[in-house]
Design an enzyme around this catalytic site. Structure first.
Site, PDB file in Angstrom:
ATOM      1  N   TYR A  69       0.954  -1.018   0.043  1.00  0.00           N
ATOM      2  CA  TYR A  69       0.596  -0.284   0.077  1.00  0.00           C
ATOM      3  C   TYR A  69       0.676   0.928   0.000  1.00  0.00           C
ATOM      4  O   TYR A  69       1.939   1.512   1.197  1.00  0.00           O
ATOM      5  CB  TYR A  69      -1.097  -0.393   1.351  1.00  0.00           C
ATOM      6  CG  TYR A  69      -1.360   1.258   1.205  1.00  0.00           C
ATOM      7  CD1 TYR A  69      -2.663   1.701   0.631  1.00  0.00           C
ATOM      8  CD2 TYR A  69      -1.512   2.320   2.469  1.00  0.00           C
ATOM      9  CE1 TYR A  69      -3.774   2.516   0.712  1.00  0.00           C
ATOM     10  CE2 TYR A  69      -2.496   3.435   2.365  1.00  0.00           C
ATOM     11  CZ  TYR A  69      -3.240   3.378   1.717  1.00  0.00           C
ATOM     12  OH  TYR A  69      -3.915   4.678   1.677  1.00  0.00           O
TER      13      TYR A  69
ATOM     14  N   ASP B  27       9.657   2.507  -0.583  1.00  0.00           N
ATOM     15  CA  ASP B  27       8.056   3.528   0.102  1.00  0.00           C
ATOM     16  C   ASP B  27       8.913   2.507   2.052  1.00  0.00           C
ATOM     17  O   ASP B  27       8.531   1.203   1.709  1.00  0.00           O
ATOM     18  CB  ASP B  27       6.827   2.795   0.076  1.00  0.00           C
ATOM     19  CG  ASP B  27       5.681   4.018   0.710  1.00  0.00           C
ATOM     20  OD1 ASP B  27       5.969   4.076   1.971  1.00  0.00           O
ATOM     21  OD2 ASP B  27       4.749   3.387   0.209  1.00  0.00           O
TER      22      ASP B  27
ATOM     23  N   LYS C 284       5.353   8.988   9.065  1.00  0.00           N
ATOM     24  CA  LYS C 284       5.009   8.193   9.764  1.00  0.00           C
ATOM     25  C   LYS C 284       6.223   9.136  11.106  1.00  0.00           C
ATOM     26  O   LYS C 284       6.112  10.141  11.976  1.00  0.00           O
ATOM     27  CB  LYS C 284       4.864   6.987  10.075  1.00  0.00           C
ATOM     28  CG  LYS C 284       3.796   6.614   9.848  1.00  0.00           C
ATOM     29  CD  LYS C 284       3.634   4.626   9.512  1.00  0.00           C
ATOM     30  CE  LYS C 284       2.056   4.533   8.756  1.00  0.00           C
ATOM     31  NZ  LYS C 284       1.030   5.173   8.587  1.00  0.00           N
TER      32      LYS C 284
END
Length: 444
Positions: free
Chosen positions: A150, A245, A277
């Site tokens: 994702y 990613d 994050k």
């Protein structure tokens, strides 16, 4: 000895959920928070401190989500709060360059493989911008991704695989037109033959291959040894860019992210990397970076346009800078030790209860699959027993442990998970495992 079931009420959370439904689709601002995958009432959290969440009903839980990764140091860390409060006192947004964004960029460049970095406000924005840059740099249009990885809700990446290894994708959700995914190829994760086949057929059209540095959005599925190195070499051979990613893994699985566990050891670097994050310290901040020559194609140096009013926000970058500076080797050592303790206890409890399970990890990030392992791709991950996980989840919640409300997510710890917090998890595991064992197994 197992933890006693808490006698708690969820009346206030249930009322908040009813109110939220009247003004917000599904009552939440990100789908997994609705508890649809596990059932029951989502807990509305009022505050958090260290390793603990406190809900609007007055219940407390050991937090094994940590805001889906960012809270590496624990909630409301005093030094991070002090830095943020000082930044807020100076003003919350200027729309100008600031000192904290330069300092945070320097910190990221020092720790990772990137030479230059550009700040944005979310992981989705980082990936979207990296793909635009890859297309602008190469003059090509096709993007390759892996099923189960994702990369945010970017239209081009919300795609399902076609019928063959080299078949172009179809939209994976309503609202995404076919034109947005018709240049996206979706492959099985950890499958070298599929990658070789796609590049053999479409290599001169592929702008980039994007992958989670270690998959964490189908549960934790690490790249097989040498897989990321193979991807980097394949992209280089065909003139495509390798986009790693690290929104989830960056500064979480190690001081240098997943790259610190493979690329830094094996001697290769991705062309572009996305971060989020942890680097925001709990604030909405993200970034993408990479080779200086590639990043030089971004406006105002180059022709590829990208901008954002709140990019490099001084409060968010201050929080991120404080977090990274406090993320010492001792922090990662603590996360490793606490994680090993919990993984071993979970395996013992589930094994004793006769529950099929597989525990996988990369660095300090791990997850529990309710299926026989190993799990190496999305098809394997999809075999996890979601009913058993739902029973396990609620049994843990009733005993004061807040797990991800989905069977396909990672578990996260923080530097604030002390002996009391870890013991609360250990005490809850045996009864939760028995609850999972009591669920009716689907026929496979």
């Amino acid at each position: 000895m197992s933890a006693a079931q808490q006698h708690v009420t969820t009346d206030a959370s249930a009322e908040m959920f009813r109110r939220a439904h009247r003004v917000t689709p599904g009552g939440v601002n990100s789908p997994v928070r609705a508890f649809n995958a596990v059932g029951g009432t989502p807990r509305f959290i009022r505050s958090a401190q260290g390793a603990w969440l406190h809900d609007v009903d007055g219940n407390s839980y050991v937090d094994l989500i940590c805001s889906w990764g960012p809270m590496l140091l624990g909630h409301a860390h005093p030094e991070v709060l002090e830095a943020v409060q000082a930044a807020v006192a100076r003003g919350t947004s200027y729309g100008t360059p600031t000192e904290p964004e330069v300092q945070l960029a320097e910190e990221i460049v020092e720790r990772t493989s990137v030479e230059k970095v550009r700040f944005v406000s979310s992981g989705t924005e980082a990936t979207m911008s990296a793909i635009r840059l890859a297309r602008g740099f190469t003059g090509r249009d096709v993007v390759v991704k892996f099923a189960g990885c994702y990369h945010g809700h970017v239209d081009a990446l919300l795609a399902s695989a076609g019928s063959g290894l080299a078949t172009f994708a179809v939209p994976g959700t309503p609202g995404v037109p076919a034109s947005s995914t018709e240049l996206t190829l979706v492959l099985p994760y950890n499958d070298r033959a599929a990658v070789e086949a796609v590049f053999a057929e479409h290599g001169d059209r592929i702008a980039c291959l994007v992958t989670e540095a270690a998959a964490g959005n189908m549960g934790v599925v690490p790249p097989e040894p040498g897989f990321n190195e193979f991807l980097a070499a394949t992209c280089a051979r065909h003139g495509a860019l390798f986009v790693s990613d690290e929104v989830m893994t960056g500064f979480r699985v190690s001081r240098q992210g997943q790259w610190g566990l493979d690329g830094a050891v094996e001697g290769w670097r991705p062309d572009l990397v996305t971060f989020g994050k942890v680097m925001g310290g709990g604030f909405p901040a993200a970034a993408f970076g990479g080779r200086a020559d590639v990043m030089g194609h971004l406006s105002p140096e180059g022709p590829v346009y990208q901008a954002g009013t709140l990019s490099g926000n001084p409060v968010a970058t201050t929080a991120g800078l404080a977090t990274l500076r406090l993320a010492t080797p001792d922090v990662y050592d603590h996360l490793t030790r606490a994680g090993e303790t919990i993984k071993a206890a979970a395996a013992d409890a589930l094994g004793a209860a006769g529950v099929a399970h597989t525990i996988q990890s990369t660095g300090t990030m791990f997850s529990v699959f309710f299926s026989e392992g190993p799990v190496r791709d999305f098809d394997d991950a999809s075999r996890t027993d979601t009913a058993a996980y739902g029973a396990f989840f609620h049994a843990m919640l009733e005993r004061g442990v807040y797990l991800p409300p989905s069977a396909y997510e990672a578990w996260f710890l923080s530097a604030a998970h002390d002996d009391r917090a870890v013991q609360t998890v250990l005490d809850a595991l045996p009864e939760a495992a028995r609850a999972a064992a009591a669920t009716e197994r689907p026929v496979r």
